[in-house]
Design a protein around this motif. Sequence first.
Motif, PDB file in Angstrom:
ATOM      1  N   PRO A 103      11.814  -4.563   0.765  1.00  0.00           N
ATOM      2  CA  PRO A 103      11.091  -3.303   0.974  1.00  0.00           C
ATOM      3  C   PRO A 103      11.119  -2.894   2.445  1.00  0.00           C
ATOM      4  O   PRO A 103      11.147  -3.746   3.333  1.00  0.00           O
ATOM      5  N   VAL A 104      11.100  -1.604   2.685  1.00  0.00           N
ATOM      6  CA  VAL A 104      11.067  -1.058   4.037  1.00  0.00           C
ATOM      7  C   VAL A 104       9.940  -0.032   4.088  1.00  0.00           C
ATOM      8  O   VAL A 104       9.831   0.814   3.190  1.00  0.00           O
ATOM      9  N   ILE A 105       9.115  -0.127   5.125  1.00  0.00           N
ATOM     10  CA  ILE A 105       8.040   0.848   5.288  1.00  0.00           C
ATOM     11  C   ILE A 105       8.644   2.249   5.309  1.00  0.00           C
ATOM     12  O   ILE A 105       9.635   2.499   5.992  1.00  0.00           O
ATOM     13  N   GLY A 106       8.068   3.139   4.527  1.00  0.00           N
ATOM     14  CA  GLY A 106       8.579   4.502   4.388  1.00  0.00           C
ATOM     15  C   GLY A 106       9.393   4.708   3.131  1.00  0.00           C
ATOM     16  O   GLY A 106       9.699   5.849   2.772  1.00  0.00           O
ATOM     17  N   ASP A 107       9.767   3.619   2.429  1.00  0.00           N
ATOM     18  CA  ASP A 107      10.504   3.766   1.169  1.00  0.00           C
ATOM     19  C   ASP A 107       9.745   4.667   0.210  1.00  0.00           C
ATOM     20  O   ASP A 107       8.518   4.589   0.108  1.00  0.00           O
ATOM     21  N   VAL A 108      10.470   5.513  -0.519  1.00  0.00           N
ATOM     22  CA  VAL A 108       9.871   6.317  -1.583  1.00  0.00           C
ATOM     23  C   VAL A 108       9.803   5.431  -2.822  1.00  0.00           C
ATOM     24  O   VAL A 108      10.790   4.786  -3.191  1.00  0.00           O
ATOM     25  N   VAL A 109       8.626   5.388  -3.436  1.00  0.00           N
ATOM     26  CA  VAL A 109       8.415   4.538  -4.604  1.00  0.00           C
ATOM     27  C   VAL A 109       7.781   5.344  -5.731  1.00  0.00           C
ATOM     28  O   VAL A 109       7.236   6.423  -5.507  1.00  0.00           O
ATOM     29  N   ARG A 110       7.864   4.776  -6.925  1.00  0.00           N
ATOM     30  CA  ARG A 110       7.176   5.365  -8.076  1.00  0.00           C
ATOM     31  C   ARG A 110       6.459   4.257  -8.827  1.00  0.00           C
ATOM     32  O   ARG A 110       6.858   3.089  -8.759  1.00  0.00           O
TER      33      ARG A 110
ATOM     34  N   MET B 264       0.871  -1.169   0.000  1.00  0.00           N
ATOM     35  CA  MET B 264       0.000   0.000   0.000  1.00  0.00           C
ATOM     36  C   MET B 264       0.913   1.224   0.000  1.00  0.00           C
ATOM     37  O   MET B 264       1.846   1.300   0.811  1.00  0.00           O
ATOM     38  N   VAL B 265       0.642   2.162  -0.899  1.00  0.00           N
ATOM     39  CA  VAL B 265       1.484   3.348  -1.073  1.00  0.00           C
ATOM     40  C   VAL B 265       0.641   4.593  -0.836  1.00  0.00           C
ATOM     41  O   VAL B 265      -0.445   4.736  -1.403  1.00  0.00           O
ATOM     42  N   ASP B 266       1.144   5.490   0.013  1.00  0.00           N
ATOM     43  CA  ASP B 266       0.482   6.768   0.285  1.00  0.00           C
ATOM     44  C   ASP B 266       0.994   7.827  -0.680  1.00  0.00           C
ATOM     45  O   ASP B 266       2.212   8.000  -0.839  1.00  0.00           O
ATOM     46  N   PHE B 267       0.042   8.540  -1.314  1.00  0.00           N
ATOM     47  CA  PHE B 267       0.387   9.640  -2.208  1.00  0.00           C
ATOM     48  C   PHE B 267       0.067  10.965  -1.535  1.00  0.00           C
ATOM     49  O   PHE B 267      -0.740  11.023  -0.605  1.00  0.00           O
ATOM     50  N   GLU B 268       0.699  12.049  -2.013  1.00  0.00           N
ATOM     51  CA  GLU B 268       0.526  13.371  -1.397  1.00  0.00           C
ATOM     52  C   GLU B 268      -0.913  13.868  -1.444  1.00  0.00           C
ATOM     53  O   GLU B 268      -1.302  14.704  -0.638  1.00  0.00           O
ATOM     54  N   ASN B 269      -1.716  13.360  -2.386  1.00  0.00           N
ATOM     55  CA  ASN B 269      -3.106  13.803  -2.485  1.00  0.00           C
ATOM     56  C   ASN B 269      -4.003  13.136  -1.442  1.00  0.00           C
ATOM     57  O   ASN B 269      -5.202  13.337  -1.432  1.00  0.00           O
ATOM     58  N   GLY B 270      -3.409  12.301  -0.570  1.00  0.00           N
ATOM     59  CA  GLY B 270      -4.161  11.663   0.507  1.00  0.00           C
ATOM     60  C   GLY B 270      -4.670  10.271   0.183  1.00  0.00           C
ATOM     61  O   GLY B 270      -5.210   9.601   1.059  1.00  0.00           O
ATOM     62  N   LEU B 271      -4.503   9.816  -1.044  1.00  0.00           N
ATOM     63  CA  LEU B 271      -4.972   8.486  -1.415  1.00  0.00           C
ATOM     64  C   LEU B 271      -3.919   7.427  -1.115  1.00  0.00           C
ATOM     65  O   LEU B 271      -2.722   7.680  -1.191  1.00  0.00           O
ATOM     66  N   ARG B 272      -4.398   6.248  -0.788  1.00  0.00           N
ATOM     67  CA  ARG B 272      -3.539   5.090  -0.530  1.00  0.00           C
ATOM     68  C   ARG B 272      -3.862   4.065  -1.625  1.00  0.00           C
ATOM     69  O   ARG B 272      -5.013   3.689  -1.813  1.00  0.00           O
ATOM     70  N   VAL B 273      -2.830   3.618  -2.340  1.00  0.00           N
ATOM     71  CA  VAL B 273      -3.008   2.755  -3.509  1.00  0.00           C
ATOM     72  C   VAL B 273      -2.339   1.406  -3.275  1.00  0.00           C
ATOM     73  O   VAL B 273      -1.204   1.339  -2.797  1.00  0.00           O
TER      74      VAL B 273
END
Length: 125
Positions: A95-102, A74-83
């Motif tokens: 993977p580590v929680i908090g990693d920046v992903v694209r 699950m990835v949090d985006f700046e617009n508030g959505l979690r994908v």
Amino acid sequence: MDINKYPGTHFQADATGFMLMGARDSVSGEMRFPPPEFLHGGQAAEPSPMGASGRLYTFTTVHPGKAPSYSLGMVDFENGLRVFGRLVWPDDVTPVIGDVVRAVAFTLADGTADYAFEPVQGVSK
């Protein structure tokens, strides 16, 4: 009741790169991902880019018997959505929680084009 197919898709690839596309409700301004498949009764929504990157909120690794394991997150985006999506990490990296992903292009087993998330190298938490 009037039912129309939503005109956009949940991702796009162009000269600037790969981007997830949410939908913004034209009346309330609320964002959602994935975009609705259909719009009902005069409902209107416009395609809206999610942003270039997000932060890994949580993940799990699936071990499907004899098939290779894979990770979902699950990835949090700046617009508030979690994908939610598949993670495509190098084999020697966890993977580590908090990693920046694209978001990147990913092909499903049946050949369908989709998206996955990969780590953004060189970006600290």
